[in-house]
Design a protein around this motif. Structure first.
Motif, PDB file in Angstrom:
ATOM      1  N   HIS A   1       0.817  -1.207   0.000  1.00 33.60           N
ATOM      2  CA  HIS A   1       0.000   0.000   0.000  1.00 33.60           C
ATOM      3  C   HIS A   1       0.855   1.263   0.000  1.00 33.60           C
ATOM      4  O   HIS A   1       1.958   1.272   0.533  1.00 33.60           O
ATOM      5  N   TYR A   2       0.295   2.317  -0.586  1.00 36.82           N
ATOM      6  CA  TYR A   2       0.905   3.651  -0.542  1.00 36.82           C
ATOM      7  C   TYR A   2      -0.196   4.675  -0.771  1.00 36.82           C
ATOM      8  O   TYR A   2      -1.298   4.332  -1.221  1.00 36.82           O
ATOM      9  N   GLN A   3       0.085   5.931  -0.443  1.00 39.20           N
ATOM     10  CA  GLN A   3      -0.881   7.020  -0.612  1.00 39.20           C
ATOM     11  C   GLN A   3      -0.639   7.716  -1.954  1.00 39.20           C
ATOM     12  O   GLN A   3       0.497   8.064  -2.262  1.00 39.20           O
ATOM     13  N   THR A   4      -1.697   7.911  -2.733  1.00 35.77           N
ATOM     14  CA  THR A   4      -1.557   8.554  -4.040  1.00 35.77           C
ATOM     15  C   THR A   4      -1.539  10.073  -3.931  1.00 35.77           C
ATOM     16  O   THR A   4      -0.900  10.739  -4.716  1.00 35.77           O
ATOM     17  N   ARG A   5      -2.251  10.629  -2.987  1.00 34.78           N
ATOM     18  CA  ARG A   5      -2.238  12.076  -2.729  1.00 34.78           C
ATOM     19  C   ARG A   5      -1.888  12.246  -1.266  1.00 34.78           C
ATOM     20  O   ARG A   5      -2.252  11.429  -0.446  1.00 34.78           O
ATOM     21  N   ALA A   6      -1.179  13.289  -0.968  1.00 37.71           N
ATOM     22  CA  ALA A   6      -0.701  13.532   0.400  1.00 37.71           C
ATOM     23  C   ALA A   6       0.088  12.327   0.906  1.00 37.71           C
ATOM     24  O   ALA A   6      -0.254  11.730   1.926  1.00 37.71           O
TER      25      ALA A   6
ATOM     26  N   GLY B   1      11.361  -0.839  15.237  1.00 32.17           N
ATOM     27  CA  GLY B   1      10.454  -0.726  14.127  1.00 32.17           C
ATOM     28  C   GLY B   1      11.191  -0.247  12.889  1.00 32.17           C
ATOM     29  O   GLY B   1      12.412  -0.057  12.902  1.00 32.17           O
ATOM     30  N   VAL B   2      10.458  -0.056  11.810  1.00 31.50           N
ATOM     31  CA  VAL B   2      11.034   0.463  10.573  1.00 31.50           C
ATOM     32  C   VAL B   2      10.288   1.720  10.164  1.00 31.50           C
ATOM     33  O   VAL B   2       9.108   1.901  10.493  1.00 31.50           O
ATOM     34  N   LEU B   3      10.988   2.585   9.447  1.00 28.23           N
ATOM     35  CA  LEU B   3      10.381   3.789   8.904  1.00 28.23           C
ATOM     36  C   LEU B   3      10.140   3.565   7.418  1.00 28.23           C
ATOM     37  O   LEU B   3      11.056   3.180   6.688  1.00 28.23           O
ATOM     38  N   VAL B   4       8.903   3.761   6.981  1.00 27.19           N
ATOM     39  CA  VAL B   4       8.530   3.607   5.575  1.00 27.19           C
ATOM     40  C   VAL B   4       8.397   4.999   4.989  1.00 27.19           C
ATOM     41  O   VAL B   4       7.649   5.831   5.514  1.00 27.19           O
ATOM     42  N   GLY B   5       9.132   5.258   3.908  1.00 23.48           N
ATOM     43  CA  GLY B   5       9.135   6.572   3.286  1.00 23.48           C
ATOM     44  C   GLY B   5       7.854   6.884   2.534  1.00 23.48           C
ATOM     45  O   GLY B   5       7.076   5.988   2.183  1.00 23.48           O
ATOM     46  N   ALA B   6       7.643   8.160   2.258  1.00 26.74           N
ATOM     47  CA  ALA B   6       6.432   8.629   1.579  1.00 26.74           C
ATOM     48  C   ALA B   6       6.337   8.116   0.142  1.00 26.74           C
ATOM     49  O   ALA B   6       5.249   8.057  -0.417  1.00 26.74           O
ATOM     50  N   LYS B   7       7.458   7.750  -0.457  1.00 22.69           N
ATOM     51  CA  LYS B   7       7.466   7.252  -1.846  1.00 22.69           C
ATOM     52  C   LYS B   7       7.744   5.755  -1.892  1.00 22.69           C
ATOM     53  O   LYS B   7       8.367   5.247  -2.809  1.00 22.69           O
ATOM     54  N   GLU B   8       7.289   5.044  -0.848  1.00 19.99           N
ATOM     55  CA  GLU B   8       7.458   3.596  -0.796  1.00 19.99           C
ATOM     56  C   GLU B   8       6.102   2.912  -0.638  1.00 19.99           C
ATOM     57  O   GLU B   8       5.213   3.423   0.036  1.00 19.99           O
ATOM     58  N   ALA B   9       5.973   1.755  -1.273  1.00 12.46           N
ATOM     59  CA  ALA B   9       4.821   0.887  -1.049  1.00 12.46           C
ATOM     60  C   ALA B   9       5.225  -0.101   0.045  1.00 12.46           C
ATOM     61  O   ALA B   9       6.337  -0.635   0.026  1.00 12.46           O
ATOM     62  N   HIS B  10       4.339  -0.329   0.985  1.00 10.40           N
ATOM     63  CA  HIS B  10       4.669  -1.141   2.161  1.00 10.40           C
ATOM     64  C   HIS B  10       3.771  -2.365   2.249  1.00 10.40           C
ATOM     65  O   HIS B  10       2.581  -2.311   1.942  1.00 10.40           O
TER      66      HIS B  10
ATOM     67  N   LYS C   1      -8.016   6.960   3.704  1.00 16.56           N
ATOM     68  CA  LYS C   1      -8.296   5.667   3.071  1.00 16.56           C
ATOM     69  C   LYS C   1      -8.671   5.816   1.601  1.00 16.56           C
ATOM     70  O   LYS C   1      -8.275   4.996   0.780  1.00 16.56           O
ATOM     71  N   ASP C   2      -9.398   6.879   1.242  1.00 16.89           N
ATOM     72  CA  ASP C   2      -9.809   7.051  -0.155  1.00 16.89           C
ATOM     73  C   ASP C   2      -8.650   7.450  -1.065  1.00 16.89           C
ATOM     74  O   ASP C   2      -8.793   7.458  -2.284  1.00 16.89           O
ATOM     75  N   LYS C   3      -7.485   7.775  -0.500  1.00 19.06           N
ATOM     76  CA  LYS C   3      -6.297   8.132  -1.295  1.00 19.06           C
ATOM     77  C   LYS C   3      -5.282   6.985  -1.324  1.00 19.06           C
ATOM     78  O   LYS C   3      -4.183   7.134  -1.828  1.00 19.06           O
ATOM     79  N   GLN C   4      -5.662   5.830  -0.770  1.00 17.18           N
ATOM     80  CA  GLN C   4      -4.749   4.694  -0.728  1.00 17.18           C
ATOM     81  C   GLN C   4      -4.793   3.930  -2.043  1.00 17.18           C
ATOM     82  O   GLN C   4      -5.847   3.737  -2.635  1.00 17.18           O
ATOM     83  N   SER C   5      -3.642   3.510  -2.491  1.00 15.29           N
ATOM     84  CA  SER C   5      -3.525   2.656  -3.666  1.00 15.29           C
ATOM     85  C   SER C   5      -2.555   1.546  -3.310  1.00 15.29           C
ATOM     86  O   SER C   5      -2.141   1.424  -2.157  1.00 15.29           O
ATOM     87  N   GLY C   6      -2.177   0.761  -4.294  1.00 14.72           N
ATOM     88  CA  GLY C   6      -1.248  -0.314  -3.976  1.00 14.72           C
ATOM     89  C   GLY C   6      -0.778  -1.076  -5.188  1.00 14.72           C
ATOM     90  O   GLY C   6      -1.130  -0.766  -6.329  1.00 14.72           O
TER      91      GLY C   6
ATOM     92  N   ASP D   1      -6.554  -6.525  -1.732  1.00 11.33           N
ATOM     93  CA  ASP D   1      -5.127  -6.594  -2.071  1.00 11.33           C
ATOM     94  C   ASP D   1      -4.904  -7.459  -3.308  1.00 11.33           C
ATOM     95  O   ASP D   1      -4.074  -7.143  -4.159  1.00 11.33           O
ATOM     96  N   GLY D   2      -5.653  -8.536  -3.438  1.00  9.07           N
ATOM     97  CA  GLY D   2      -5.539  -9.407  -4.609  1.00  9.07           C
ATOM     98  C   GLY D   2      -6.007  -8.741  -5.898  1.00  9.07           C
ATOM     99  O   GLY D   2      -5.613  -9.139  -6.993  1.00  9.07           O
ATOM    100  N   ALA D   3      -6.842  -7.698  -5.770  1.00  7.47           N
ATOM    101  CA  ALA D   3      -7.360  -6.984  -6.941  1.00  7.47           C
ATOM    102  C   ALA D   3      -6.520  -5.759  -7.319  1.00  7.47           C
ATOM    103  O   ALA D   3      -6.828  -5.080  -8.295  1.00  7.47           O
ATOM    104  N   LEU D   4      -5.461  -5.480  -6.564  1.00  6.24           N
ATOM    105  CA  LEU D   4      -4.612  -4.322  -6.879  1.00  6.24           C
ATOM    106  C   LEU D   4      -3.927  -4.524  -8.226  1.00  6.24           C
ATOM    107  O   LEU D   4      -3.694  -5.658  -8.645  1.00  6.24           O
ATOM    108  N   PRO D   5      -3.562  -3.426  -8.905  1.00 11.70           N
ATOM    109  CA  PRO D   5      -2.910  -3.565 -10.213  1.00 11.70           C
ATOM    110  C   PRO D   5      -1.487  -4.120 -10.092  1.00 11.70           C
ATOM    111  O   PRO D   5      -0.803  -3.916  -9.089  1.00 11.70           O
ATOM    112  N   VAL D   6      -1.065  -4.826 -11.133  1.00 14.65           N
ATOM    113  CA  VAL D   6       0.301  -5.335 -11.210  1.00 14.65           C
ATOM    114  C   VAL D   6       1.208  -4.162 -11.540  1.00 14.65           C
ATOM    115  O   VAL D   6       0.846  -3.277 -12.312  1.00 14.65           O
ATOM    116  N   TRP D   7       2.391  -4.145 -10.963  1.00 16.33           N
ATOM    117  CA  TRP D   7       3.335  -3.039 -11.139  1.00 16.33           C
ATOM    118  C   TRP D   7       4.628  -3.566 -11.717  1.00 16.33           C
ATOM    119  O   TRP D   7       5.122  -4.620 -11.307  1.00 16.33           O
ATOM    120  N   THR D   8       5.187  -2.841 -12.661  1.00 16.39           N
ATOM    121  CA  THR D   8       6.491  -3.169 -13.214  1.00 16.39           C
ATOM    122  C   THR D   8       7.484  -2.138 -12.704  1.00 16.39           C
ATOM    123  O   THR D   8       7.313  -0.948 -12.969  1.00 16.39           O
TER     124      THR D   8
END
Length: 135
Positions: free
Chosen positions: A12-17, A53-62, A82-87, A107-114
């Motif tokens: 998961h990651y945030q598309t806006r903000a 713990g770990v820190l996940v950056g703003a430009k990372e999918a976790h 939640k409405d700005k979440q993608s993955g 999660d199983g319906a999320l788009p495939v990423w290259t």
């Protein structure tokens, strides 16, 4: 977040903000992953209540895999939207790492990423299976 054995959550990651988050495993054990969305570089660690713990950056999918029951706590640097979440669909990733996991329908319906092609990208090495058992 309480997790049943065999569950994978993410990627998961945030598309806006976009936001950063700190992730802690407070019960059980998780195999934690973050993908840099610009370079495709993968970070992976095993987290337990005895590790930092770990820190996940703003430009990372976790995402993370919970081989047994676990509880994970997140701290965000901005309000979660939640409405700005993608993955990224984790199915091929899990297959490459030999992880057999339970996914949510969403999660199983999320788009495939290259991942992007770059000289800095390198294939991640799987963690040993010894790292998946609690001490």
């Amino acid at each position: 977040v309480r997790n049943n054995p065999g569950v994978f959550r993410g990627f998961h990651y945030q598309t806006r903000a976009p936001m950063r988050k700190a992730v802690f495993c407070v019960e059980g054990l998780i195999r934690d992953f973050a993908i840099d969305l610009k370079t495709g570089q993968l970070r992976q660690e095993v987290l337990t209540p005895d590790t930092n713990g770990v820190l996940v950056g703003a430009k990372e999918a976790h995402g993370y895999f919970s081989p047994g029951a676990s509880t994970v706590v997140y701290f965000y640097d901005k309000p979660f939207l939640k409405d700005k979440q993608s993955g990224i669909n984790p199915v091929q990733f899990l297959k490459n790492f030999g992880i057999h996991a339970i996914l949510s329908d969403s999660d199983g319906a999320l788009p495939v990423w290259t991942p992007p092609k770059s000289p800095s990208s390198q294939a991640p090495q799987p963690l040993s299976t010894d790292a998946l058992t609690a001490p």
